[in-house]
Design a protein around this motif. Structure first.
Motif, PDB file in Angstrom:
ATOM      1  N   LEU A   1      14.004   3.852   2.191  1.00 55.57           N
ATOM      2  CA  LEU A   1      12.602   3.469   2.516  1.00 55.57           C
ATOM      3  C   LEU A   1      12.179   1.939   2.784  1.00 55.57           C
ATOM      4  CD1 LEU A   1      10.347   5.472   1.492  1.00 55.57           C
ATOM      5  CD2 LEU A   1      10.181   4.485  -0.779  1.00 55.57           C
ATOM      6  N   ASP A   2      11.292   1.589   3.451  1.00 56.79           N
ATOM      7  CA  ASP A   2      10.970   0.238   3.877  1.00 56.79           C
ATOM      8  C   ASP A   2       9.795  -0.163   2.680  1.00 56.79           C
ATOM      9  OD1 ASP A   2      10.181  -2.080   4.892  1.00 56.79           O
ATOM     10  OD2 ASP A   2       8.978  -1.247   6.564  1.00 56.79           O
ATOM     11  N   ILE A   3      10.563  -1.145   1.847  1.00 53.64           N
ATOM     12  CA  ILE A   3       9.719  -1.570   0.968  1.00 53.64           C
ATOM     13  C   ILE A   3       9.814  -3.156   0.709  1.00 53.64           C
ATOM     14  CG2 ILE A   3       9.563  -1.885  -1.756  1.00 53.64           C
ATOM     15  CD1 ILE A   3      10.836   0.871  -1.722  1.00 53.64           C
ATOM     16  N   ASP A   4       8.582  -3.828   0.855  1.00 53.41           N
ATOM     17  CA  ASP A   4       8.484  -5.294   0.634  1.00 53.41           C
ATOM     18  C   ASP A   4       8.615  -5.625  -1.076  1.00 53.41           C
ATOM     19  OD1 ASP A   4       7.866  -8.123   0.002  1.00 53.41           O
ATOM     20  OD2 ASP A   4       6.394  -7.905   2.049  1.00 53.41           O
ATOM     21  N   TYR A   5       9.805  -5.851  -1.561  1.00 48.34           N
ATOM     22  CA  TYR A   5       9.587  -5.864  -2.963  1.00 48.34           C
ATOM     23  C   TYR A   5       8.850  -6.867  -3.708  1.00 48.34           C
ATOM     24  CZ  TYR A   5      13.932  -3.163  -2.045  1.00 48.34           C
ATOM     25  OH  TYR A   5      14.922  -2.350  -1.722  1.00 48.34           O
ATOM     26  N   GLU A   6       8.863  -7.852  -2.802  1.00 51.50           N
ATOM     27  CA  GLU A   6       7.646  -9.132  -3.444  1.00 51.50           C
ATOM     28  C   GLU A   6       6.212  -8.943  -3.310  1.00 51.50           C
ATOM     29  OE1 GLU A   6       9.363 -11.405  -5.230  1.00 51.50           O
ATOM     30  OE2 GLU A   6      11.432 -10.911  -4.333  1.00 51.50           O
ATOM     31  N   ASN A   7       6.001  -8.321  -2.373  1.00 56.05           N
ATOM     32  CA  ASN A   7       4.343  -8.303  -2.120  1.00 56.05           C
ATOM     33  C   ASN A   7       3.890  -6.643  -2.164  1.00 56.05           C
ATOM     34  OD1 ASN A   7       4.233 -10.839  -1.176  1.00 56.05           O
ATOM     35  ND2 ASN A   7       5.362 -10.367   0.852  1.00 56.05           N
ATOM     36  N   ASP A   8       4.815  -5.693  -2.230  1.00 54.26           N
ATOM     37  CA  ASP A   8       3.975  -4.440  -2.260  1.00 54.26           C
ATOM     38  C   ASP A   8       3.558  -4.265  -3.900  1.00 54.26           C
ATOM     39  OD1 ASP A   8       4.462  -3.515   0.295  1.00 54.26           O
ATOM     40  OD2 ASP A   8       6.069  -2.343  -0.017  1.00 54.26           O
ATOM     41  N   THR A   9       2.358  -3.678  -4.004  1.00 53.66           N
ATOM     42  CA  THR A   9       1.942  -3.550  -5.359  1.00 53.66           C
ATOM     43  C   THR A   9       2.674  -2.203  -5.827  1.00 53.66           C
ATOM     44  OG1 THR A   9       0.188  -2.134  -4.554  1.00 53.66           O
ATOM     45  CG2 THR A   9      -0.263  -4.409  -4.605  1.00 53.66           C
ATOM     46  N   ILE A  10       2.266  -2.104  -7.120  1.00 45.53           N
ATOM     47  CA  ILE A  10       3.066  -0.865  -7.692  1.00 45.53           C
ATOM     48  C   ILE A  10       2.546   0.675  -7.050  1.00 45.53           C
ATOM     49  CG2 ILE A  10       3.060   0.420  -9.804  1.00 45.53           C
ATOM     50  CD1 ILE A  10       5.122  -1.810  -9.888  1.00 45.53           C
ATOM     51  N   GLU A  11       1.158   0.218  -6.849  1.00 43.01           N
ATOM     52  CA  GLU A  11       0.357   1.644  -6.401  1.00 43.01           C
ATOM     53  C   GLU A  11       0.650   1.873  -4.823  1.00 43.01           C
ATOM     54  OE1 GLU A  11      -0.943  -0.882  -8.248  1.00 43.01           O
ATOM     55  OE2 GLU A  11      -1.624   0.302  -9.771  1.00 43.01           O
ATOM     56  N   GLU A  12       0.933   0.703  -4.220  1.00 42.02           N
ATOM     57  CA  GLU A  12       1.551   1.084  -3.080  1.00 42.02           C
ATOM     58  C   GLU A  12       3.094   1.453  -2.753  1.00 42.02           C
ATOM     59  OE1 GLU A  12      -0.666  -2.603  -0.203  1.00 42.02           O
ATOM     60  OE2 GLU A  12       1.347  -3.086  -1.403  1.00 42.02           O
ATOM     61  N   ILE A  13       4.063   1.096  -3.682  1.00 43.34           N
ATOM     62  CA  ILE A  13       5.136   1.841  -3.721  1.00 43.34           C
ATOM     63  C   ILE A  13       5.233   3.265  -4.091  1.00 43.34           C
ATOM     64  CG2 ILE A  13       7.463   1.740  -5.012  1.00 43.34           C
ATOM     65  CD1 ILE A  13       6.933  -1.358  -5.196  1.00 43.34           C
ATOM     66  N   VAL A  14       4.230   3.367  -5.143  1.00 41.63           N
ATOM     67  CA  VAL A  14       4.103   5.022  -5.648  1.00 41.63           C
ATOM     68  C   VAL A  14       3.559   5.732  -4.517  1.00 41.63           C
ATOM     69  CG1 VAL A  14       2.547   6.434  -6.958  1.00 41.63           C
ATOM     70  CG2 VAL A  14       3.526   4.411  -8.052  1.00 41.63           C
ATOM     71  N   GLU A  15       2.741   5.262  -3.655  1.00 44.59           N
ATOM     72  CA  GLU A  15       2.277   6.150  -2.585  1.00 44.59           C
ATOM     73  C   GLU A  15       3.502   6.346  -1.564  1.00 44.59           C
ATOM     74  OE1 GLU A  15      -1.712   6.128   0.058  1.00 44.59           O
ATOM     75  OE2 GLU A  15      -0.675   4.454   0.198  1.00 44.59           O
ATOM     76  N   LYS A  16       4.130   5.192  -1.340  1.00 42.84           N
ATOM     77  CA  LYS A  16       5.287   5.242  -0.454  1.00 42.84           C
ATOM     78  C   LYS A  16       6.294   6.246  -0.820  1.00 42.84           C
ATOM     79  CE  LYS A  16       5.163   0.652   1.681  1.00 42.84           C
ATOM     80  NZ  LYS A  16       6.079  -0.501   1.914  1.00 42.84           N
ATOM     81  N   VAL A  17       6.562   6.303  -2.263  1.00 41.86           N
ATOM     82  CA  VAL A  17       7.517   7.395  -2.860  1.00 41.86           C
ATOM     83  C   VAL A  17       6.743   8.914  -2.492  1.00 41.86           C
ATOM     84  CG1 VAL A  17       8.585   8.085  -5.035  1.00 41.86           C
ATOM     85  CG2 VAL A  17       8.509   5.896  -4.369  1.00 41.86           C
TER      86      VAL A  17
END
Length: 272
Positions: free
Chosen positions: A220-236
């Motif tokens: 998964l392409d994740i920006d660990y520093e800048n992605d919000t929790i909500e954005e990570i949830v959506e990516k998942v």
């Protein structure tokens, strides 16, 4: 490996290895024999580092999903290409594979306790107790998140971010917090056919000759520093194909009818 060498959770590796070998031999025909496990993307497994890898997946049964992952991971590491032929891959299994599971599930009987020794990181679910959603969410046990950190530092961790075997339930934010905090490589897996093959616990065969699919996706392409929790949830949610938008592709009525059919099959199986 010393006879009494232990992992970070105190499990004796010699015992764990033999449990994986025996349980793997007993369950192999459930995925190659009685049913056919169709695998895609096994080449990705061989490219992963030995530690700090988080596998995220949709969830269909309590145990059969995880058992399949142990088979696929070890077969892939042993050079099998999208198959689990010849269970010789179980002789030297990867020992630092863990999976997140509800504590109440893993304490419900002798077999779950044995399966727990193979690699369970047991957590107390804050939103559910005894199979029922609770109205007052409990606080997260800090020991649970600490154990996940320890497991990631030691190896690979499997988690089912929806926390339930029901389709299209929301992804829990706890998974996003783990990703953001520990920055693991996140590998999505999408499974299907397990709900039709097994009972809800994944211990009993419910139907034979079912095509089970097991798709391993790119990290998964994740920006660990800048992605919000909500954005990570959506990516998942998108990665494991459980985002609400997928309901627009599959009519809700069809999904409901499919679930009702599964329930009828489950009860019908118990009667025989």
């Amino acid at each position: 490996m010393g006879l009494f060498k232990r992992n970070p959770f105190g499990h004796i590796l010699f015992i764990k290895k033999w449990l994986i070998r025996v349980l793997g031999a007993l369950t192999h025909r459930r995925y190659r024999g009685f049913n056919d496990l169709q695998i895609e993307g096994s080449e990705i497994i061989k490219t992963l580092p030995d530690t700090n890898v988080l596998f995220i997946s949709n969830h269909q049964t309590y145990f059969a999903d995880v058992v399949a992952m142990f088979h696929v991971f070890n077969a892939s590491l042993s050079g099998r290409e999208d198959n689990i032929k010849n269970i010789g891959y179980l002789w030297q299994p990867k020992m630092n594979v863990y999976y997140v599971a509800a504590k109440e599930t893993m304490q419900a009987g002798l077999l779950p306790r044995i399966l727990s020794y193979v690699g369970a990181i047991t957590v107390e679910r804050t939103w559910r107790a005894k199979g029922v959603d609770v109205t007052e969410k409990r606080d997260v046990n800090p020991n649970d998140t600490e154990n996940i950190r320890i497991a990631l530092e030691d190896g690979w961790v499997i988690t089912f971010p929806q926390g339930t075997t029901k389709s299209f339930k929301p992804v829990r934010k706890g998974t996003a917090h783990i990703i953001k905090q520990h920055k693991p490589i996140v590998i999505p897996i999408v499974i299907d056919g397990f709900r039709r093959s097994f009972d809800k616990k994944g211990l009993r065969m419910k139907k034979k000759n079912i095509l089970q699919s097991f798709i391993i996706k790119e990290p998964l392409d994740i920006d660990y520093e800048n992605d919000t929790i909500e954005e990570i949830v959506e990516k998942v949610e998108f990665a494991i194909e459980q985002h609400p938008s997928f309901l627009k592709v599959i009519p809700a009525e069809e999904i409901k009818a499919h679930e009702e059919l599964n329930e009828m099959r489950r009860y019908g199986y118990k009667e025989h």
